[in-house]
Design a protein around this motif. Structure first.
Motif, mmCIF file in Angstrom:
data_model
loop_
_atom_site.group_PDB
_atom_site.id
_atom_site.type_symbol
_atom_site.label_atom_id
_atom_site.label_comp_id
_atom_site.label_asym_id
_atom_site.label_seq_id
_atom_site.Cartn_x
_atom_site.Cartn_y
_atom_site.Cartn_z
ATOM 1 N N ALA A 30 -28.325 -10.488 -19.515
ATOM 2 C CA ALA A 30 -27.568 -9.815 -20.892
ATOM 3 C C ALA A 30 -26.769 -8.622 -20.497
ATOM 4 O O ALA A 30 -25.889 -8.339 -21.265
ATOM 5 C CB ALA A 30 -29.359 -9.748 -21.909
ATOM 6 N N ARG A 33 -23.467 -8.862 -19.374
ATOM 7 C CA ARG A 33 -23.076 -9.352 -19.686
ATOM 8 C C ARG A 33 -22.391 -7.818 -21.178
ATOM 9 O O ARG A 33 -21.124 -8.030 -21.743
ATOM 10 C CB ARG A 33 -22.908 -10.498 -20.658
ATOM 11 C CG ARG A 33 -23.018 -11.710 -19.959
ATOM 12 C CD ARG A 33 -23.393 -13.319 -20.924
ATOM 13 N NE ARG A 33 -25.002 -13.012 -21.684
ATOM 14 C CZ ARG A 33 -26.089 -12.698 -21.524
ATOM 15 N NH1 ARG A 33 -25.685 -13.614 -19.282
ATOM 16 N NH2 ARG A 33 -27.009 -13.055 -21.608
ATOM 17 N N ALA A 34 -23.232 -7.194 -21.603
ATOM 18 C CA ALA A 34 -23.256 -6.456 -22.480
ATOM 19 C C ALA A 34 -22.240 -5.330 -22.339
ATOM 20 O O ALA A 34 -21.353 -4.947 -23.432
ATOM 21 C CB ALA A 34 -24.441 -5.752 -23.198
ATOM 22 N N SER A 35 -21.936 -4.843 -20.752
ATOM 23 C CA SER A 35 -21.684 -3.735 -20.502
ATOM 24 C C SER A 35 -20.345 -3.510 -19.581
ATOM 25 O O SER A 35 -19.656 -3.427 -19.069
ATOM 26 C CB SER A 35 -22.262 -2.630 -19.724
ATOM 27 O OG SER A 35 -23.225 -3.512 -18.505
ATOM 28 N N GLU A 84 -35.066 -1.518 -26.473
ATOM 29 C CA GLU A 84 -33.162 -2.124 -26.917
ATOM 30 C C GLU A 84 -32.346 -0.373 -26.815
ATOM 31 O O GLU A 84 -33.187 0.546 -27.160
ATOM 32 C CB GLU A 84 -33.494 -1.900 -29.124
ATOM 33 C CG GLU A 84 -32.154 -2.450 -28.697
ATOM 34 C CD GLU A 84 -31.904 -2.906 -30.904
ATOM 35 O OE1 GLU A 84 -31.192 -3.495 -30.912
ATOM 36 O OE2 GLU A 84 -32.845 -1.991 -31.990
ATOM 37 N N ASP A 86 -29.018 0.056 -26.899
ATOM 38 C CA ASP A 86 -27.665 -0.326 -28.019
ATOM 39 C C ASP A 86 -27.102 0.970 -28.292
ATOM 40 O O ASP A 86 -25.574 1.084 -28.651
ATOM 41 C CB ASP A 86 -28.268 -0.545 -29.302
ATOM 42 C CG ASP A 86 -29.250 0.656 -29.019
ATOM 43 O OD1 ASP A 86 -29.579 1.834 -28.798
ATOM 44 O OD2 ASP A 86 -30.405 0.990 -30.493
ATOM 45 N N LEU A 99 -26.935 2.614 -20.184
ATOM 46 C CA LEU A 99 -27.388 2.425 -21.352
ATOM 47 C C LEU A 99 -27.961 3.314 -21.563
ATOM 48 O O LEU A 99 -28.989 2.987 -20.363
ATOM 49 C CB LEU A 99 -26.992 0.927 -21.047
ATOM 50 C CG LEU A 99 -27.053 -0.357 -22.293
ATOM 51 C CD1 LEU A 99 -26.326 -0.076 -22.918
ATOM 52 C CD2 LEU A 99 -27.300 -1.660 -21.579
ATOM 53 N N VAL A 148 -21.486 -0.787 -27.783
ATOM 54 C CA VAL A 148 -22.061 -1.939 -26.593
ATOM 55 C C VAL A 148 -22.610 -2.556 -27.768
ATOM 56 O O VAL A 148 -23.634 -2.394 -28.716
ATOM 57 C CB VAL A 148 -22.802 -1.148 -25.776
ATOM 58 C CG1 VAL A 148 -22.195 -0.879 -24.242
ATOM 59 C CG2 VAL A 148 -24.105 -0.607 -26.429
ATOM 60 N N THR A 149 -23.493 -4.681 -27.287
ATOM 61 C CA THR A 149 -23.718 -5.152 -27.697
ATOM 62 C C THR A 149 -25.520 -4.733 -27.499
ATOM 63 O O THR A 149 -25.390 -4.371 -26.148
ATOM 64 C CB THR A 149 -23.707 -6.279 -27.538
ATOM 65 O OG1 THR A 149 -22.078 -6.599 -27.491
ATOM 66 C CG2 THR A 149 -24.228 -7.750 -27.766
ATOM 67 N N VAL A 151 -29.141 -4.487 -26.179
ATOM 68 C CA VAL A 151 -29.852 -5.640 -25.275
ATOM 69 C C VAL A 151 -31.440 -5.039 -25.544
ATOM 70 O O VAL A 151 -31.620 -4.358 -26.087
ATOM 71 C CB VAL A 151 -29.274 -5.284 -23.691
ATOM 72 C CG1 VAL A 151 -30.457 -6.759 -22.908
ATOM 73 C CG2 VAL A 151 -27.494 -4.941 -23.552
#
Length: 180
Positions: A30, A33-35, A84, A86, A99, A148-149, A151
């Motif tokens: 995850a 993918r998010a980064s 989280e 985020d 992150l 960013v999404t 995580v």
């Protein structure tokens, strides 16, 4: 010159270790993918997926006796919690893109405080910097201003990790895990 060889041998026997939050494979995927996009945009050297972690307490180079003492400190019974990640943070001095959580959750703050309290009782010296949890995404990076999404990471354990230098990188080897 005679004092130099024993000093080098002593350094070689010391192991660089730290306590960390160590993600499971689903969380690593995850995070990756998010980064992915921001890591490409920053132009830096990405952190290997297997090395992703959040440091809780960095101890540095320890001899065998110090490592044994450090490994006797956990468990820290704060209970499992969700972290989280985020937001992005850029650390100019080290040129790293990370992150981060927008705010530090109370269980993570308690884990860091309680761990250092116990480590200090064992003779370890607390880092003077304010704790800023972060997961390094890339080194030798440029700042990136992108969303960013988020995580969500279910944190259930504390891990003692050894940092092993390699010719062109570093490998982080988990030594021990303790449930929270």
């Amino acid at each position: 010159m005679t004092g130099e060889a024993p000093a080098n041998e002593e350094r070689a026997r010391r192991r660089r270790v730290f306590f960390a939050l160590w993600p499971d494979d689903a969380t690593r995927n995850a995070i990756s993918r998010a980064s992915r996009r921001v890591v490409r945009l920053c132009g830096g050297r990405p952190t290997a997926k297997r090395n992703l972690h959040v440091t809780v307490a960095f101890l540095g180079g320890l001899d065998a006796e110090q490592l044994e003492r450090a490994s006797q400190v956990p468990p820290i019974p704060v209970g499992a919690f969700e972290l989280e990640l985020d937001s992005l943070a850029y650390f100019d001095g080290s040129k790293t893109l990370s992150l981060v959580p927008r705010s530090v959750s109370p269980p993570l703050a308690e884990l860091e405080r309680a761990l250092w309290d116990r480590l200090e009782r064992e003779g370890f010296e607390r880092e003077p910097r304010i704790y800023r949890p972060h997961l390094t995404l890339a080194r030798r990076a440029r700042p990136v201003e992108e969303p960013v999404t988020p995580v969500r990471w279910p944190v259930a354990a504390l891990t003692l990790v050894e940092s092993i230098p390699l010719p062109r990188s570093v490998h982080y080897e988990p030594l021990e895990h303790w449930p929270l």
